[in-house]
Design an enzyme around this catalytic site. Structure first.
Site, PDB file in Angstrom:
ATOM      1  N   TYR A 133       0.849  -1.185   0.000  1.00 26.80           N
ATOM      2  CA  TYR A 133       0.000   0.000   0.000  1.00 26.80           C
ATOM      3  C   TYR A 133       0.891   1.244   0.000  1.00 26.80           C
ATOM      4  O   TYR A 133       2.000   1.208  -0.492  1.00 26.80           O
ATOM      5  CB  TYR A 133      -0.991  -0.029   1.174  1.00 26.80           C
ATOM      6  CG  TYR A 133      -2.165   0.867   0.875  1.00 26.80           C
ATOM      7  CD1 TYR A 133      -2.956   0.628  -0.239  1.00 26.80           C
ATOM      8  CD2 TYR A 133      -2.436   1.985   1.645  1.00 26.80           C
ATOM      9  CE1 TYR A 133      -3.989   1.477  -0.574  1.00 26.80           C
ATOM     10  CE2 TYR A 133      -3.478   2.831   1.322  1.00 26.80           C
ATOM     11  CZ  TYR A 133      -4.248   2.573   0.208  1.00 26.80           C
ATOM     12  OH  TYR A 133      -5.262   3.422  -0.129  1.00 26.80           O
ATOM     13  N   ARG A 186      -8.694  10.570  -8.386  1.00 31.04           N
ATOM     14  CA  ARG A 186      -7.830  11.225  -7.391  1.00 31.04           C
ATOM     15  C   ARG A 186      -7.063  10.158  -6.621  1.00 31.04           C
ATOM     16  O   ARG A 186      -7.332   9.884  -5.460  1.00 31.04           O
ATOM     17  CB  ARG A 186      -8.675  12.068  -6.429  1.00 31.04           C
ATOM     18  CG  ARG A 186      -7.847  12.990  -5.541  1.00 31.04           C
ATOM     19  CD  ARG A 186      -8.671  13.521  -4.388  1.00 31.04           C
ATOM     20  NE  ARG A 186      -9.148  12.477  -3.501  1.00 31.04           N
ATOM     21  CZ  ARG A 186      -8.423  11.919  -2.531  1.00 31.04           C
ATOM     22  NH1 ARG A 186      -7.171  12.295  -2.332  1.00 31.04           N
ATOM     23  NH2 ARG A 186      -8.940  10.978  -1.765  1.00 31.04           N
ATOM     24  N   LYS A 204      -6.090  -2.280  -1.145  1.00 28.72           N
ATOM     25  CA  LYS A 204      -7.001  -2.148  -0.005  1.00 28.72           C
ATOM     26  C   LYS A 204      -7.577  -3.500   0.399  1.00 28.72           C
ATOM     27  O   LYS A 204      -7.671  -3.827   1.597  1.00 28.72           O
ATOM     28  CB  LYS A 204      -8.148  -1.196  -0.350  1.00 28.72           C
ATOM     29  CG  LYS A 204      -7.755   0.268  -0.386  1.00 28.72           C
ATOM     30  CD  LYS A 204      -7.778   0.878   1.013  1.00 28.72           C
ATOM     31  CE  LYS A 204      -7.500   2.370   0.951  1.00 28.72           C
ATOM     32  NZ  LYS A 204      -7.560   3.025   2.254  1.00 28.72           N
ATOM     33  N   GLU A 276     -13.357   4.579  -3.103  1.00 27.25           N
ATOM     34  CA  GLU A 276     -11.944   4.842  -2.872  1.00 27.25           C
ATOM     35  C   GLU A 276     -11.376   5.776  -3.932  1.00 27.25           C
ATOM     36  O   GLU A 276     -11.493   5.528  -5.136  1.00 27.25           O
ATOM     37  CB  GLU A 276     -11.176   3.513  -2.902  1.00 27.25           C
ATOM     38  CG  GLU A 276      -9.805   3.585  -2.284  1.00 27.25           C
ATOM     39  CD  GLU A 276      -9.845   3.826  -0.791  1.00 27.25           C
ATOM     40  OE1 GLU A 276      -8.971   4.577  -0.311  1.00 27.25           O
ATOM     41  OE2 GLU A 276     -10.715   3.284  -0.101  1.00 27.25           O
ATOM     42  N   ASP A 277     -10.777   6.860  -3.486  1.00 33.79           N
ATOM     43  CA  ASP A 277     -10.045   7.787  -4.359  1.00 33.79           C
ATOM     44  C   ASP A 277     -10.880   8.363  -5.498  1.00 33.79           C
ATOM     45  O   ASP A 277     -10.403   8.514  -6.626  1.00 33.79           O
ATOM     46  CB  ASP A 277      -8.779   7.109  -4.907  1.00 33.79           C
ATOM     47  CG  ASP A 277      -7.692   7.035  -3.836  1.00 33.79           C
ATOM     48  OD1 ASP A 277      -7.920   7.538  -2.729  1.00 33.79           O
ATOM     49  OD2 ASP A 277      -6.623   6.467  -4.100  1.00 33.79           O
ATOM     50  N   ASP A 299     -13.562   5.538   2.545  1.00 35.31           N
ATOM     51  CA  ASP A 299     -12.397   5.509   3.418  1.00 35.31           C
ATOM     52  C   ASP A 299     -11.684   6.847   3.465  1.00 35.31           C
ATOM     53  O   ASP A 299     -11.160   7.244   4.506  1.00 35.31           O
ATOM     54  CB  ASP A 299     -11.439   4.417   2.954  1.00 35.31           C
ATOM     55  CG  ASP A 299     -10.321   4.166   3.959  1.00 35.31           C
ATOM     56  OD1 ASP A 299     -10.622   4.114   5.165  1.00 35.31           O
ATOM     57  OD2 ASP A 299      -9.159   4.039   3.550  1.00 35.31           O
ATOM     58  N   ASP A 300     -11.650   7.566   2.332  1.00 38.71           N
ATOM     59  CA  ASP A 300     -10.981   8.868   2.303  1.00 38.71           C
ATOM     60  C   ASP A 300     -11.672   9.868   3.222  1.00 38.71           C
ATOM     61  O   ASP A 300     -11.029  10.731   3.823  1.00 38.71           O
ATOM     62  CB  ASP A 300     -10.963   9.423   0.875  1.00 38.71           C
ATOM     63  CG  ASP A 300     -10.298   8.466  -0.099  1.00 38.71           C
ATOM     64  OD1 ASP A 300      -9.162   8.051   0.170  1.00 38.71           O
ATOM     65  OD2 ASP A 300     -10.923   8.123  -1.120  1.00 38.71           O
ATOM     66  N   ASN A 400      -0.949  11.712   1.477  1.00 36.01           N
ATOM     67  CA  ASN A 400      -0.150  10.676   0.821  1.00 36.01           C
ATOM     68  C   ASN A 400       0.021  11.012  -0.658  1.00 36.01           C
ATOM     69  O   ASN A 400      -0.787  11.726  -1.227  1.00 36.01           O
ATOM     70  CB  ASN A 400      -0.864   9.317   0.929  1.00 36.01           C
ATOM     71  CG  ASN A 400      -0.834   8.762   2.337  1.00 36.01           C
ATOM     72  OD1 ASN A 400       0.184   8.771   2.991  1.00 36.01           O
ATOM     73  ND2 ASN A 400      -1.971   8.268   2.793  1.00 36.01           N
TER      74      ASN A 400
END
Length: 544
Positions: A133, A186, A204, A276-277, A299-300, A400
């Site tokens: 990750y 993103r 993930k 996610e993202d 999660d973000d 990150n």
């Protein structure tokens, strides 16, 4: 029919290939007009068993298993335990100096021996978590087109519009409990990587299994390909996605709605869909639109909020949260306000007023939280100012990958004269300052989402509520020992992550039962014990 004699062997040249091997199915003569059916066998044995990553044990097959499953001659004679296999692979992977090479070696292992991959990751989690990750997965996504070997999840592009349900049915596993999905717009702090964002769902879900114990067969990585606005990818001959600019507006919403409806129709009410993202403008909209109709989690937004809240709970008394300052609000502020409201019995609106969202310098903050992806946003002047106000300033540089971090661990400790309580999104090495060793914490979402997801699965939850996120944050904070805190750590070490995940899962499941959102009845008496019993074990199985 033509025939000939080759060293005494009668060969039918009309139906064989060179070497005298009969082409029974006509594969070597097949064209578009004469098609071949791809036959497979139903029971894994021999070479088929060795190529099945779920059941392959490599040199760990016993003498009895080698006889029973037609493996004689297909393996060297040595028999090697799983522990010895792991030791050999760890040694081999450590020889690679380039992180991406380590990533590729681990992905290759996952594709040929699933249980050995997860055992290696679980036993060496602190060493290999940054490989599978963040930060290495970011580079892997950037180069995904070049390193792509085989699909590890489902790719659903605009070409599948109107038939997404059919695409979902193509996945070989039918009992799915967790889906991680991205549209690649993103990826970490790297921007729009389009279809190459698949590395994120794959990574993930590897952590869902390794850290949370959700079985691999119940996990499904998905990439939604609606195009990319990344000019470099559009010009890249090796790019694996649609070479068109992103679809936006109502067309985008309709496509995502078809996806969400198809997932629910195919897998039911209790499948967890983790966004996610996605770009912020879509992430908040999707969460808002589907949180009342699907079991969804971002999660973000929510995972980051929960892990940050856990760090703050561990570091401070809640009464001190009145001065909390953030550099960017991604849902973190709302969850912290909710926690203040719960703990102080104050109205939510009053709790919200105690949190400031700013883009630059802050006035007398207790904690500084950055999640905007702006590298070096925490300047020396800001940190020195904080340190002059607070004896133990909390500095959370969450962005990150590493280059996007708001400051480094060394900067935080040096500029605060060793008084900062520091944690970051990406890992930093220990720092020596004035003869003392400081161990930077990692405010990694991997503390939260694997246990959180496990809690939803074991309770059969049908919706995610903020109370569940608070329970997860509080459970994580409770795992921080005085010894950890004495080292300046506000998160426990990852070496104990499966134990931590079991406690988080138990707290989340407890809250699901309290809220009437759990469907697996009756509620187990000891949810921690039950969570542990549900966790996937990577230890090899014995075959008949």
């Amino acid at each position: 029919m033509e025939s000939t004699e080759i060293r005494g062997l009668h060969v039918d040249t009309s139906s064989t290939v060179e070497g005298g091997v009969e082409d029974a199915y006509g594969e070597d003569r097949a064209t578009e007009d004469q098609l071949v059916t791809p036959w497979t066998v139903s029971i894994a044995s021999g070479d088929t068993l060795l190529r099945d990553p779920r059941h392959n044990k490599g040199l760990a097959f016993t003498e009895k298993e080698r006889d029973a499953h037609y493996l004689r001659g297909l393996l060297p004679p040595a028999i090697m335990s799983q522990e010895l296999q792991e030791k050999r692979l760890v040694h081999s992977i450590r020889q690679y100096q380039v992180p991406l090479q380590r990533y590729m070696a681990l992905m290759d292992l996952q594709e040929r021996n699933e249980r050995l991959f997860y055992k290696l990751l679980i036993d060496n989690v602190e060493e290999f978590l940054p490989v599978v990750y963040t930060p290495t997965v970011g580079e892997a996504c950037q180069k995904y087109g070049s390193i792509f070997r085989r699909p590890q999840g489902l790719y659903i592009s605009l070409k599948e519009r109107g038939k997404i349900l059919e695409v979902l049915k193509n996945w070989h596993e039918k009992s799915i409990q967790v889906i991680v999905v991205t549209d690649g717009e993103r990826i970490l702090g790297l921007g729009d990587l389009g279809c190459q964002g698949m590395g994120i769902p794959v990574g993930k879900l590897a952590l869902y299994t390794a850290l949370g114990g959700v079985r691999p067969s119940a996990c499904l990585p998905i990439t939604i390909d609606v195009g990319t606005n990344n000019e470099e990818l559009l010009k890249d001959e090796f790019y694996i996605g649609l070479k068109q600019r992103r679809v936006v507006g109502q067309d985008y919403k309709d496509f995502l709605h078809e996806f969400m409806s198809a997932v629910k129709q195919n897998y039911g009410e209790k499948v967890l869909i983790q966004f996610e993202d996605f770009a912020n403008h879509n992430a908040f909209d999707l969460l808002s639109r589907y949180r009342s109709t699907h079991l969804v989690f971002n999660d973000d937004i929510q995972g980051t909020a929960a892990v940050v809240l856990a760090g703050i709970i561990a570091a401070l008394n809640l009464i001190l949260l009145i001065d909390l300052v953030m550099l960017a609000g991604t849902g973190i502020d709302e969850l912290i306000a909710f926690e203040i409201s719960q703990q102080t019995n104050a109205p939510l609106e009053e709790a919200r007023k105690k949190i400031w969202l700013v883009d630059s310098k802050a006035i007398k903050p207790t904690a500084l939280i950055g999640s905007a992806g702006i590298g070096q946003a925490f300047t020396q002047e800001i940190i020195e100012s904080m340190a002059s106000i607070k004896e133990k300033p909390v500095i959370l540089a969450l962005s990150n990958p590493t280059p996007q971090s708001e400051c480094t661990a060394e900067q935080a400790y040096t500029w605060s004269k060793g008084r900062a309580i520091f944690a970051s999104g990406s890992p930093f090495d220990p720092v020596e300052y004035n003869g003392r060793i400081y161990v930077p914490g990692q405010a990694n979402n991997a503390y939260i989402f694997p246990g959180f997801g496990l809690g939803l699965v074991i309770s059969g939850a049908i919706r995610v509520h903020n109370e569940m996120l608070l329970s997860a944050a509080e459970a994580l904070a409770q795992q921080v020992t005085q010894e950890n805190f004495d080292k300046g750590m506000i998160y426990p070490p990852f070496t104990n992550i499966r134990e931590i995940s079991a406690h988080i899962a138990a707290k989340v499941a407890t809250k699901a039962y309290e809220l009437g959102l759990a469907t697996r009845l009756p509620c187990p008496k000891d949810l921690v014990k039950y969570a542990k019993s549900c966790m996937y074990s990577p230890v090899y199985r014995c075959y008949r």
